[in-house]
Motif scaffolding. Structure first.
Motif, PDB file in Angstrom:
ATOM      1  N   TYR A 169       0.797  -1.226   0.000  1.00 21.01           N
ATOM      2  CA  TYR A 169       0.000   0.000   0.000  1.00 21.01           C
ATOM      3  C   TYR A 169       0.834   1.283   0.000  1.00 21.01           C
ATOM      4  N   CYS A 170       2.151   1.147   0.065  1.00 16.87           N
ATOM      5  CA  CYS A 170       3.039   2.313   0.145  1.00 16.87           C
ATOM      6  C   CYS A 170       2.696   3.190   1.349  1.00 16.87           C
ATOM      7  N   VAL A 171       2.390   2.553   2.463  1.00 20.03           N
ATOM      8  CA  VAL A 171       2.097   3.279   3.696  1.00 20.03           C
ATOM      9  C   VAL A 171       2.910   2.680   4.836  1.00 20.03           C
ATOM     10  N   ALA A 172       2.947   3.395   5.954  1.00 20.12           N
ATOM     11  CA  ALA A 172       3.605   2.919   7.173  1.00 20.12           C
ATOM     12  C   ALA A 172       2.546   2.580   8.209  1.00 20.12           C
ATOM     13  N   PRO A 173       2.877   1.794   9.235  1.00 18.49           N
ATOM     14  CA  PRO A 173       1.920   1.540  10.321  1.00 18.49           C
ATOM     15  C   PRO A 173       1.469   2.846  10.963  1.00 18.49           C
ATOM     16  N   VAL A 174       0.237   2.865  11.463  1.00 22.08           N
ATOM     17  CA  VAL A 174      -0.273   4.055  12.137  1.00 22.08           C
ATOM     18  C   VAL A 174       0.621   4.420  13.316  1.00 22.08           C
ATOM     19  N   HIS A 175       1.100   3.407  14.044  1.00 23.51           N
ATOM     20  CA  HIS A 175       1.996   3.628  15.178  1.00 23.51           C
ATOM     21  C   HIS A 175       3.432   3.333  14.758  1.00 23.51           C
ATOM     22  N   SER A 176       4.346   4.178  15.187  1.00 25.24           N
ATOM     23  CA  SER A 176       5.759   3.875  15.017  1.00 25.24           C
ATOM     24  C   SER A 176       6.152   2.792  16.017  1.00 25.24           C
ATOM     25  N   LEU A 177       7.324   2.212  15.823  1.00 27.20           N
ATOM     26  CA  LEU A 177       7.825   1.210  16.765  1.00 27.20           C
ATOM     27  C   LEU A 177       7.934   1.802  18.160  1.00 27.20           C
ATOM     28  N   GLU A 178       8.413   3.030  18.262  1.00 26.07           N
ATOM     29  CA  GLU A 178       8.551   3.672  19.571  1.00 26.07           C
ATOM     30  C   GLU A 178       7.184   3.874  20.213  1.00 26.07           C
ATOM     31  N   GLU A 179       6.191   4.260  19.423  1.00 28.67           N
ATOM     32  CA  GLU A 179       4.856   4.508  19.965  1.00 28.67           C
ATOM     33  C   GLU A 179       4.200   3.224  20.460  1.00 28.67           C
ATOM     34  N   ILE A 180       4.252   2.157  19.674  1.00 30.68           N
ATOM     35  CA  ILE A 180       3.585   0.918  20.092  1.00 30.68           C
ATOM     36  C   ILE A 180       4.291   0.318  21.304  1.00 30.68           C
ATOM     37  N   THR A 181       5.608   0.494  21.391  1.00 29.93           N
ATOM     38  CA  THR A 181       6.349   0.003  22.551  1.00 29.93           C
ATOM     39  C   THR A 181       5.938   0.772  23.805  1.00 29.93           C
ATOM     40  N   ARG A 182       5.782   2.084  23.654  1.00 26.53           N
ATOM     41  CA  ARG A 182       5.368   2.915  24.796  1.00 26.53           C
ATOM     42  C   ARG A 182       3.940   2.580  25.221  1.00 26.53           C
ATOM     43  N   LEU A 183       3.060   2.379  24.249  1.00 27.48           N
ATOM     44  CA  LEU A 183       1.679   2.032  24.574  1.00 27.48           C
ATOM     45  C   LEU A 183       1.598   0.683  25.283  1.00 27.48           C
ATOM     46  N   HIS A 184       2.413  -0.269  24.838  1.00 27.10           N
ATOM     47  CA  HIS A 184       2.449  -1.577  25.504  1.00 27.10           C
ATOM     48  C   HIS A 184       2.903  -1.433  26.952  1.00 27.10           C
ATOM     49  N   LYS A 185       3.871  -0.570  27.199  1.00 31.13           N
ATOM     50  CA  LYS A 185       4.327  -0.354  28.571  1.00 31.13           C
ATOM     51  C   LYS A 185       3.235   0.299  29.416  1.00 31.13           C
ATOM     52  N   ASN A 186       2.430   1.170  28.792  1.00 33.50           N
ATOM     53  CA  ASN A 186       1.321   1.800  29.523  1.00 33.50           C
ATOM     54  C   ASN A 186       0.179   0.818  29.783  1.00 33.50           C
ATOM     55  N   PHE A 187      -0.005  -0.119  28.853  1.00 36.19           N
ATOM     56  CA  PHE A 187      -1.119  -1.070  28.942  1.00 36.19           C
ATOM     57  C   PHE A 187      -0.620  -2.499  28.676  1.00 36.19           C
ATOM     58  N   PRO A 188       0.218  -3.028  29.566  1.00 40.10           N
ATOM     59  CA  PRO A 188       0.825  -4.348  29.310  1.00 40.10           C
ATOM     60  C   PRO A 188      -0.176  -5.493  29.278  1.00 40.10           C
ATOM     61  N   ARG A 189      -1.303  -5.350  29.953  1.00 39.26           N
ATOM     62  CA  ARG A 189      -2.313  -6.422  29.969  1.00 39.26           C
ATOM     63  C   ARG A 189      -3.275  -6.312  28.794  1.00 39.26           C
ATOM     64  N   GLN A 190      -3.372  -5.135  28.220  1.00 38.38           N
ATOM     65  CA  GLN A 190      -4.326  -4.923  27.132  1.00 38.38           C
ATOM     66  C   GLN A 190      -3.699  -5.012  25.743  1.00 38.38           C
ATOM     67  N   ILE A 191      -2.413  -4.734  25.623  1.00 41.32           N
ATOM     68  CA  ILE A 191      -1.742  -4.753  24.316  1.00 41.32           C
ATOM     69  C   ILE A 191      -0.698  -5.862  24.327  1.00 41.32           C
TER      70      ILE A 191
END
Length: 321
Positions: free
Chosen positions: A202-224
């Motif tokens: 699709y010539c697109v990137a993920p909505v979340h960057s690697l840094e963002e998804i890693t940070r979100l996982h740390k904020n919500f380790p049980r949900q993500i």
């Protein structure tokens, strides 16, 4: 408007600020239709991109509803940075009270913020802990128009359809390849496959960057959660799952060329659907449409339906004030 705007003195609005974070998050957790994606540690990961205008709605000094959203010009979006972001309601609220809460919010947005239109991303009903579609009735009564309808593919886990022949064949192939499924935090190895897949197709990137998804996982380790399918130490594919009270939602899916050939994702989804998330009410593969539902990715839809998933709608409404 089809329903008169409410200016009852019993109702008042407080615009969200950081001082309201604890109160906001507590209400989301107790509401009948909120999910962790509407808590501030998720909403605010990209706060710099949006002009927040989220509202706390009180009746007789009691917090009764929340309306997450942002401003862009004279338009209010609920929410532009999220898959959904409709009004969050207390468990005890009635339809008449929900109407008052909604109209109070609209009156505030119009008179205090200069808002001329609302773009409203409704929360799909499968995410509700208790029925909460009062907003859909109110929107239509106010004259809102359905402007986007995206198809998501969902399995009701207490009454699953069997895998199609092609999916079963790929599952058997994967089972002979001695692959392993790992739940861990190695987002980097999966993200490289995901980015390559999205760029090639699709010539697109993920909505979340690697840094963002890693940070979100740390904020919500049980949900993500991240699941990887591996051949030895080599990642062949995987997915990121967002878990709410009722739903396991697949946020990202990707497989390498080798992973596709050996049925890595078939093995993974068999494990997630029948074991890891088997006690949830729904397994949501996410949408298979683009451009507000105008383009259907039939190949992607065929794959999801092969696992037994069928269609629900992710709807967007627009209301002129």
């Amino acid at each position: 408007m089809g329903i008169s705007t409410v200016t009852d003195q019993n109702w008042h609005i407080v615009r969200y600020s950081a001082e309201e974070k604890e109160r906001w998050d507590r209400f989301v957790r107790r509401s009948k239709n909120g999910t962790f994606m509407l808590q501030r540690d998720y909403m605010d990961y990209h706060a710099e991109r949006f002009h927040d205008c989220s509202l706390l709605i009180y009746c007789n000094q009691k917090l009764t509803a929340l309306l997450p959203g942002n401003l862009s010009g004279d338009c209010f979006y609920s929410h532009q940075g999220l898959t959904y972001g409709g009004i969050l309601l207390s468990a005890s609220i009635t339809l008449v009270q929900a109407k008052s809460a909604f109209c109070t919010a609209l009156n505030y947005l119009h008179t205090e913020c200069g808002v001329q239109s609302i773009v409203y991303r409704a929360i799909p009903h499968i995410y509700h802990r208790y029925p909460a579609e009062e907003d859909l009735y109110i929107l239509v009564r106010l004259g809102a128009q359905l402007t986007a309808r995206s198809i998501s593919s969902v399995i009701p886990l207490d009454d699953r359809l069997p895998f199609r022949t092609l999916r079963r064949r790929q599952l058997k192939k994967a089972q002979t390849c001695a692959l392993t499924i790992t739940e861990d935090e190695d987002f980097a190895s999966f993200w490289s496959i995901l980015e390559e897949n999205l760029h090639e197709r699709y010539c697109v990137a993920p909505v979340h960057s690697l840094e963002e998804i890693t940070r979100l996982h740390k904020n919500f380790p049980r949900q993500i959660s991240l699941f990887r399918v591996c051949d030895g130490t080599k990642t062949l594919g995987g997915c990121v799952v967002y878990e709410t009270d009722e739903v396991a939602h697949v946020q990202y899916i990707a497989a390498s060329t080798q992973g596709k050939k050996c049925g890595a994702l078939d093995l993974l989804f068999h494990q997630l659907i029948y074991s890891r998330y088997g006690q949830k009410r729904y397994f949501d593969f996410g949408i298979s449409t683009e451009q507000s539902g105008q383009i259907l990715n039939e190949g992607l839809l065929f794959q999801k339906e092969g696992f037994g998933a069928r269609a629900i709608m992710y709807d967007v409404y627009e209301l002129k004030l």
